[in-house]
Design a protein around this motif. Structure first.
Motif, short mmCIF file in Angstrom:
data_model
loop_
_atom_site.label_atom_id
_atom_site.label_comp_id
_atom_site.label_asym_id
_atom_site.label_seq_id
_atom_site.Cartn_x
_atom_site.Cartn_y
_atom_site.Cartn_z
N MET A 176 1.15 -1.03 -0.21
CA MET A 176 -0.31 0.12 0.33
C MET A 176 1.14 0.97 -0.51
O MET A 176 1.34 1.10 0.69
CB MET A 176 -0.84 0.11 1.02
N GLU A 177 0.36 2.27 -0.98
CA GLU A 177 1.73 3.36 -0.83
C GLU A 177 0.90 4.73 -0.04
O GLU A 177 0.11 4.93 0.12
CB GLU A 177 1.33 4.62 -2.58
N SER A 178 1.55 5.06 1.12
CA SER A 178 1.53 6.08 1.76
C SER A 178 1.13 7.21 0.40
O SER A 178 2.11 8.09 0.31
CB SER A 178 2.26 6.13 2.30
N GLY A 179 0.11 8.41 1.24
CA GLY A 179 -0.27 9.59 0.73
C GLY A 179 -1.06 8.32 -0.88
O GLY A 179 -1.22 10.30 -1.49
N HIS A 180 -0.84 7.47 -1.52
CA HIS A 180 -1.92 7.82 -2.49
C HIS A 180 -3.10 7.69 -2.12
O HIS A 180 -3.68 6.42 -1.34
CB HIS A 180 -1.18 6.62 -3.52
N HIS A 181 -4.38 8.09 -3.50
CA HIS A 181 -5.33 7.86 -2.90
C HIS A 181 -6.37 7.54 -3.89
O HIS A 181 -6.25 8.35 -4.78
CB HIS A 181 -6.38 8.88 -2.28
N SER A 182 -6.57 6.70 -4.45
CA SER A 182 -7.43 6.66 -5.70
C SER A 182 -9.14 6.26 -5.45
O SER A 182 -9.45 5.81 -4.74
CB SER A 182 -6.89 5.57 -6.46
N GLU A 183 -9.82 6.68 -6.09
CA GLU A 183 -11.08 7.03 -6.18
C GLU A 183 -10.77 6.22 -6.95
O GLU A 183 -11.15 5.21 -8.08
CB GLU A 183 -11.53 8.67 -7.18
N GLY A 184 -12.90 5.22 -6.42
CA GLY A 184 -13.47 4.98 -7.35
C GLY A 184 -14.67 4.67 -6.45
O GLY A 184 -15.53 5.50 -6.44
N GLY A 185 -15.59 3.34 -6.95
CA GLY A 185 -17.11 3.36 -7.32
C GLY A 185 -17.98 3.46 -8.26
O GLY A 185 -17.23 3.88 -9.49
N ASP A 186 -19.23 3.21 -7.94
CA ASP A 186 -20.37 3.76 -9.24
C ASP A 186 -20.31 4.87 -9.66
O ASP A 186 -20.27 5.49 -8.88
CB ASP A 186 -21.48 2.29 -8.95
N PRO A 187 -20.35 5.07 -10.65
CA PRO A 187 -20.96 6.61 -11.12
C PRO A 187 -22.54 6.75 -10.36
O PRO A 187 -23.65 6.04 -10.49
CB PRO A 187 -21.20 6.59 -12.61
N ALA A 188 -22.47 9.30 -10.28
CA ALA A 188 -24.78 8.71 -9.53
C ALA A 188 -24.94 8.31 -10.57
O ALA A 188 -26.23 8.50 -10.32
CB ALA A 188 -24.30 10.03 -8.90
N CYS A 189 -24.66 9.09 -11.76
CA CYS A 189 -26.04 8.61 -12.49
C CYS A 189 -26.30 7.51 -13.12
O CYS A 189 -27.31 7.41 -13.60
CB CYS A 189 -24.46 9.31 -14.40
N TRP A 190 -26.20 6.43 -12.31
CA TRP A 190 -27.01 4.95 -12.30
C TRP A 190 -28.62 5.41 -11.71
O TRP A 190 -29.14 4.69 -12.07
CB TRP A 190 -25.96 4.17 -11.93
N LEU A 191 -28.19 6.07 -10.62
CA LEU A 191 -29.57 7.16 -10.55
C LEU A 191 -30.75 6.37 -11.08
O LEU A 191 -31.56 5.61 -10.62
CB LEU A 191 -29.41 7.81 -9.89
N GLY A 192 -31.11 7.50 -12.07
CA GLY A 192 -31.86 7.30 -13.41
C GLY A 192 -32.47 5.51 -13.56
O GLY A 192 -32.66 5.15 -14.07
N LEU A 193 -30.91 4.28 -13.02
CA LEU A 193 -31.67 2.86 -13.68
C LEU A 193 -31.98 2.31 -12.78
O LEU A 193 -32.65 0.98 -12.80
CB LEU A 193 -30.19 2.12 -13.70
N ILE A 194 -32.51 2.86 -11.42
CA ILE A 194 -32.98 2.16 -10.53
C ILE A 194 -34.20 2.16 -10.40
O ILE A 194 -34.58 3.39 -10.38
CB ILE A 194 -32.29 2.64 -8.88
N CYS A 195 -35.03 0.73 -10.35
CA CYS A 195 -36.00 0.80 -9.92
C CYS A 195 -37.17 1.14 -8.21
O CYS A 195 -36.08 1.09 -8.16
CB CYS A 195 -36.54 -0.17 -10.50
#
Length: 51
Positions: free
Chosen positions: A1-20
């Motif tokens: 694990m690299e110190s000081g390095h943060h990677s962003e991740g996760g699902d895009p917020a634009c998926w909200l319109g695909l939720i029933c």
């Protein structure tokens, strides 16, 4: 694990319109006007048409 390095991740917020709104599942087929899980009619934006 690299110190000081943060990677962003996760699902895009634009998926909200695909939720029933009726059952909460993410629609897999964006071309249908109906939730393939529960059958809820959906408007063009992906949100449920029933109020």
């Amino acid at each position: 694990m690299e110190s000081g390095h943060h990677s962003e991740g996760g699902d895009p917020a634009c998926w909200l319109g695909l939720i029933c709104p009726a059952c909460g599942r993410v629609r897999e087929d964006r071309t249908t006007s109906q939730c393939e899980n529960c059958g809820e009619e959906l408007d063009e934006a992906g949100a449920g048409g029933a109020a």
